[in-house]
Enzyme design. Structure first.
Site, PDB file in Angstrom:
ATOM      1  N   ARG A 173       0.850  -1.248  -0.029  1.00  0.00           N
ATOM      2  CA  ARG A 173       0.127  -0.065   0.056  1.00  0.00           C
ATOM      3  C   ARG A 173       0.883   1.225   0.029  1.00  0.00           C
ATOM      4  NH1 ARG A 173      -3.287  -3.594   2.439  1.00  0.00           N
ATOM      5  NH2 ARG A 173      -5.072  -4.085   1.051  1.00  0.00           N
ATOM      6  N   ASP A 202       0.050  -6.939  -3.263  1.00  0.00           N
ATOM      7  CA  ASP A 202      -1.145  -6.469  -3.030  1.00  0.00           C
ATOM      8  C   ASP A 202      -2.071  -5.850  -4.051  1.00  0.00           C
ATOM      9  OD1 ASP A 202      -3.906  -5.703  -1.549  1.00  0.00           O
ATOM     10  OD2 ASP A 202      -3.097  -6.586   0.122  1.00  0.00           O
ATOM     11  N   HIS A 277      -6.392  -9.797  -3.866  1.00  0.00           N
ATOM     12  CA  HIS A 277      -5.402  -8.690  -3.589  1.00  0.00           C
ATOM     13  C   HIS A 277      -4.151  -8.711  -4.536  1.00  0.00           C
ATOM     14  CE1 HIS A 277      -6.988  -6.902  -0.035  1.00  0.00           C
ATOM     15  NE2 HIS A 277      -7.306  -8.240   0.621  1.00  0.00           N
ATOM     16  N   ASP A 341      -7.071 -14.045   1.676  1.00  0.00           N
ATOM     17  CA  ASP A 341      -8.163 -13.087   2.354  1.00  0.00           C
ATOM     18  C   ASP A 341      -9.058 -12.254   1.200  1.00  0.00           C
ATOM     19  OD1 ASP A 341      -5.792 -11.772   1.762  1.00  0.00           O
ATOM     20  OD2 ASP A 341      -6.670 -10.022   3.191  1.00  0.00           O
ATOM     21  N   GLU A 342     -10.256 -12.099   1.505  1.00  0.00           N
ATOM     22  CA  GLU A 342     -11.106 -11.184   0.988  1.00  0.00           C
ATOM     23  C   GLU A 342     -11.143 -11.354  -0.595  1.00  0.00           C
ATOM     24  OE1 GLU A 342     -10.595  -7.445   4.178  1.00  0.00           O
ATOM     25  OE2 GLU A 342      -8.950  -7.619   2.691  1.00  0.00           O
ATOM     26  N   TRP A 408      -7.423 -13.296  11.924  1.00  0.00           N
ATOM     27  CA  TRP A 408      -7.187 -11.818  11.947  1.00  0.00           C
ATOM     28  C   TRP A 408      -8.677 -11.180  12.177  1.00  0.00           C
ATOM     29  CZ3 TRP A 408      -9.773  -8.342   8.313  1.00  0.00           C
ATOM     30  CH2 TRP A 408     -10.222  -9.128   7.189  1.00  0.00           C
ATOM     31  N   TYR A 433      -4.027  -5.071  15.335  1.00  0.00           N
ATOM     32  CA  TYR A 433      -4.146  -4.379  14.172  1.00  0.00           C
ATOM     33  C   TYR A 433      -3.361  -2.788  14.293  1.00  0.00           C
ATOM     34  CZ  TYR A 433      -5.741  -7.319  10.240  1.00  0.00           C
ATOM     35  OH  TYR A 433      -5.924  -8.268   9.735  1.00  0.00           O
ATOM     36  N   PHE A 434      -2.020  -2.715  14.106  1.00  0.00           N
ATOM     37  CA  PHE A 434      -1.408  -1.314  14.525  1.00  0.00           C
ATOM     38  C   PHE A 434      -1.723  -0.409  13.604  1.00  0.00           C
ATOM     39  CE2 PHE A 434       2.431  -3.295  17.394  1.00  0.00           C
ATOM     40  CZ  PHE A 434       1.539  -3.877  18.379  1.00  0.00           C
ATOM     41  N   ASP A 435      -2.511  -0.713  12.462  1.00  0.00           N
ATOM     42  CA  ASP A 435      -2.980   0.648  11.601  1.00  0.00           C
ATOM     43  C   ASP A 435      -4.028   1.260  12.275  1.00  0.00           C
ATOM     44  OD1 ASP A 435      -4.659  -1.874  11.279  1.00  0.00           O
ATOM     45  OD2 ASP A 435      -5.131  -1.363   9.158  1.00  0.00           O
ATOM     46  N   TRP A 483      -0.752  -2.689   8.416  1.00  0.00           N
ATOM     47  CA  TRP A 483      -1.487  -2.381   7.082  1.00  0.00           C
ATOM     48  C   TRP A 483      -1.034  -0.929   6.782  1.00  0.00           C
ATOM     49  CZ3 TRP A 483      -2.387  -6.714   4.591  1.00  0.00           C
ATOM     50  CH2 TRP A 483      -2.646  -7.803   5.303  1.00  0.00           C
ATOM     51  N   GLU A 485      -2.303   1.423   4.112  1.00  0.00           N
ATOM     52  CA  GLU A 485      -3.071   2.390   3.452  1.00  0.00           C
ATOM     53  C   GLU A 485      -2.762   3.743   3.751  1.00  0.00           C
ATOM     54  OE1 GLU A 485      -3.986  -0.471   4.859  1.00  0.00           O
ATOM     55  OE2 GLU A 485      -5.668  -1.363   3.635  1.00  0.00           O
TER      56      GLU A 485
HETATM   57  C1  ACM Z   1      -6.678  -8.801   6.157  1.00  0.00           C
HETATM   58  O1  ACM Z   1      -6.527  -7.841   7.060  1.00  0.00           O
HETATM   59  N1  ACM Z   1      -7.297  -8.621   5.041  1.00  0.00           N
HETATM   60  C2  ACM Z   1      -5.889  -9.875   6.479  1.00  0.00           C
END
Ligand code: ACM
Ligand code: ZN
Length: 772
Positions: A173, A202, A277, A341-342, A408, A433-435, A483, A485
């Site tokens: 990101r 990603d 991703h 994921d996703e 997660w 989640y450190f974001d 993450w 972003e």
């Molecule tokens: C994730 O946070 N999509 C693994």
């Protein structure tokens, strides 16, 4: 006479060095993570320019050099490494193969220090502990005089609670270069963390050189620069638009990082995302997707993610196997992370290749096709002697036989995988989640959302209470995920990692029985000073002061309480227009307020305010401390300050978990405030928030009704506000003005957006109803 003088001088020297001898107490030992067992003894060991290091084999020299170079920087010494033992003043490495990997026994005596371990990992951690026993000046980057490099005599027996103590860096990101990644490795080792998970692929960038597929980095590594726009407000790009923003790591860079990390007992685990991703890969090689439609590398947020690899074509698997062959050649790690994921699998439903595959393999749902995909990749990875890790979505449609699950979406996936006898790494978004924000949102740099202060990280536990011993034995450990972003620079990345990494380290290294927030909060203060000397841009969010109020129904006053994340801190405040350093009052008990008042407060250290000053106007209005009846009740998940939330005078921040927000899910808010007597009023203000990412929307209308008997109401005013797209988190007061009138009951209705544009239910958030 002359002789006498000499003796006198010697006596003075002896006396002065006696008075200088430092006596250590338990509270002087501030190692993070806290060692498993520690016994403090009398006396000290002093490092001098003549201190020697005695090693058992040559490879230990390299890791010692890291430690020795710190003394060369701060003291100018060139400490020697020997293979024979002198009389005294030495540090000796001794191998005992009966010890576990990473564990060590450290014994400090006045004459010598001995370290026993089964190999390098234990020696590395013993040296890290000695580093934290030394004066903080050891972290400085210039020569210092007048520091005695003394540590207390003691015995430490230390070993990690969990094998996997990780941090994930998202390089896609935003791209982070080799030099920054080395700094992160230094930080990990300092906290006895041993895994650096690199998220190399990603949608927004492919970051690893693959020699067989050069376009992955020449095209996939670069995107159109829209960094000036909010992540979710960036425009779609065309397939042929040239990217200029990005970067990638060459295979040589990555091999250098692997070697650098090895010396610090950090293993780099590569993540190569699939099947979703991967827009960056499809932008480079459109033939990897179902319909081969050319796309560009997205500049920002993509949701849902439908541009995914085709699971029907053989060439997808050939491509991925070739990529992984190169990846496995770079990284010696036993584990290969394949993401998983996703994935929104709509294309798979209509793609002829995917349909053919499903038919041939007897698969009925696209989830089973993803499971086929992962199982096939696992077979390949296993055939090379490696193990597969995936995000918890790999449970859907059936888990691959030997897969390790990274949980997660909370702990549910981890629990399920452990039940099925699979290994698990816990990285729940609630604690890891450190974001997410780490302080009041108004005071922090833009983040993705959420709220994860230091104290909450400290509550993390990779093992869940309801697990059986057998299930718990499958928990390899825990990991924080960063993450990126909203994290464009190395400085910002450090800000998000530190000090939360220190809290995480203690949760995955130290015995649970030793966990103690008060004790940690004292030790972290020393760690902050180390960070300062090391030039680490850590967050100071723990210095912030926050407020709560309770209302007093009898005298209609408000009690304001002030707090800080740490306990027993020195908070001082002023009321009115004075500045925080003008005779501030020490905060001991809640402050009673009965009129609109400006409050300023700050944490004090050594008599001086530190951190940002808390400033708020506690606004009195006619509704404050009056009875409130909820005709529709707020959600259990967002109860705010409870029954008097709307009339407690305290406003919410953009952090919707700050305890001032009540929320309704797909339902209107309807509340009656009883002013108890007839009051002249002409205005009602409803405080609300919009944050469309997590489906929070402004009300579509706000109406005010008034009554004198609490039965028959008439409408006093109404405003409408239809839905509008909004990419920012925003606070807004909805103000309804009307003809002044004397009334006792005020009913306020706010209508919730009927349906989220994303399809589900919408949230309505309200923090206060002000009546004037
Ligand atoms: C994730 O946070 N999509 C693994
Ligand atoms: Zn397909």
């Amino acid at each position: 006479m002359k002789v006498f003088n000499k003796i006198t001088i010697l006596l003075i020297i002896a006396l002065s060095s006696c008075t200088k001898e430092k006596v250590f107490s338990e509270s002087d030992i501030q190692i993070i993570p806290k060692p498993t067992e520690l016994i403090l003894n009398k006396g000290t060991f002093q490092f001098t320019k003549d201190t020697k290091f005695i090693i058992a084999n040559e490879t230990q020299k390299e890791l010692l050099n890291i430690f020795i170079s710190k003394f060369s920087t701060v003291a100018g010494w060139n400490l020697e490494v020997l293979e024979t033992t002198p009389q005294k003043n030495y540090v000796q490495f001794l191998i005992d193969e009966r010890l576990e990997n990473e564990s060590y026994n450290l014994e400090v005596n006045t004459d010598k220090i001995s370290i026993v371990a089964n190999g390098n990992s234990g020696f590395i951690y013993a040296l890290e502990s000695i580093r934290q026993l030394l004066p903080i000046d050891i972290e400085r980057s210039e020569m210092v005089s007048d520091v005695a490099w003394i540590i207390p005599n003691l015995k430490i027996k230390d070993n990690p609670r969990f094998k996997w103590r990780g941090l994930m860096l998202d390089l896609s990101r935003h791209f982070f270069d080799k030099e920054y990644i080395k700094k992160v490795i230094d930080g990990l080792a300092m906290h006895k963390m041993n895994v650096l998970h690199l998220h190399l692929v990603d949608d927004q960038g492919w970051r690893i050189e693959i020699k067989k597929y050069p376009k992955l980095t020449t095209i996939g590594g670069w995107r159109v620069d829209q960094e000036d726009k909010h992540w979710n407000a960036r425009e779609a790009v065309k397939a042929n638009e040239k990217g200029t923003y990005g970067g990638f790591l060459t295979q040589a860079d990555l091999k250098e990082l692997v070697a650098y990390a090895q010396l610090k007992n950090v293993e780099i685990v590569p993540e190569i995302e699939m099947p979703a991703h991967v827009s960056s890969a499809i932008a480079a090689y459109p033939e990897l997707s179902c319909f081969e439609t050319p796309i560009g590398v997205p500049s920002g947020g993509v949701w849902p993610i439908t541009d995914i690899y085709c699971a029907g074509k053989e060439n997808t698997f050939q491509f991925l196997e070739n990529v992984l062959l190169e990846v496995m050649d770079i990284f010696p790690s036993k584990y290969i992370h394949i993401g998983g994921d996703e994935a929104t699998k709509t294309n798979w439903k209509t793609c002829p290749h995917c349909k053919k595959r499903m038919k041939k393999e007897g698969l009925h749902e696209v989830e089973e096709l993803q499971s086929y995909f992962v199982k096939r990749m696992e077979k390949f990875i296993n055939s090379k002697g490696k193990k597969l890790i995936g995000w918890d979505e790999i449970l859907e449609g059936g888990l691959a036989p030997d897969a390790t699950v990274m949980s997660w979406r909370g702990i549910k996936g981890g629990l399920e995988a452990a039940k099925q006898g699979h290994d698990v790494i816990m990285t729940p978004n609630s604690h890891c989640y450190f974001d997410h924000y780490q302080g009041p949102q108004n005071e922090e740099p833009l983040a993705i959302g959420g709220y994860l202060p230091l104290s909450k990280v400290y509550q993390f536990d990779p093992v869940v209470d309801t697990m059986s011993a057998e299930e718990a034995s499958h928990v390899l450990g825990g990991q924080a995920n960063l993450w990126a972003e909203y994290i464009p620079t190395p400085e910002h990345s450090q800000y998000m990692i530190f000090p939360r990494l220190a809290a995480l380290a203690e949760t995955v290294w130290s015995p649970k029985a030793l966990r103690n927030w008060d004790d940690f909060s004292k030790r972290i203060a020393t760690m902050f000073k180390r960070y300062d000397y090391l030039g680490i841009n850590y967050a100071k969010s723990t210095n912030l002061v926050t407020a709560n109020t309770t209302v007093n129904l009898e005298d209609k006053s408000v009690s304001l309480s002030l707090q800080n994340e740490f306990t027993n801190t020195d908070i001082r405040y002023v009321l009115g227009s004075s500045n925080i350093d003008e005779n501030p009052i020490k905060y001991n008990n809640p402050i009673e307020l009965n009129k609109t008042t400006i409050v300023k407060a700050s944490l004090f250290k050594a008599g001086k305010p530190i951190g940002k000053v808390f400033i708020d106007t506690i606004k009195f209005h006619k509704g404050v401390a009056h009875k409130t009846e909820y005709l529709t009740l707020y959600s259990n998940s967002y109860q705010g300050a409870g029954a008097y939330n709307m009339v407690n005078s305290l406003r919410g921040t953009k952090n919707f978990h700050d305890g001032q927000w009540q929320a309704w899910l797909g339902e209107d808010m309807e509340i009656v405030i009883d002013l108890e007597n007839k009051e002249e009023i002409s205005e009602v203000i409803l405080g609300s928030m919009e944050n469309q990412g997590p489906d929070i929307y402004f009300p579509t209308s706000v109406s005010v009704f008034v009554s004198n008997d609490g039965n028959s109401y008439k409408e006093a005013g109404k405003i409408e506000r239809p839905f509008q797209h909004n990419s920012k988190a925003e606070l807004r007061d909805f103000r309804i003005k009307f003809k002044e009138q004397a009334v006792r009951f005020v009913k306020v209705r706010a209508t919730c957006l009927e349906k989220s544009p994303k399809g589900g239910r919408a949230w309505l958030f309200v923090d206060e109803i002000l009546i004037n």
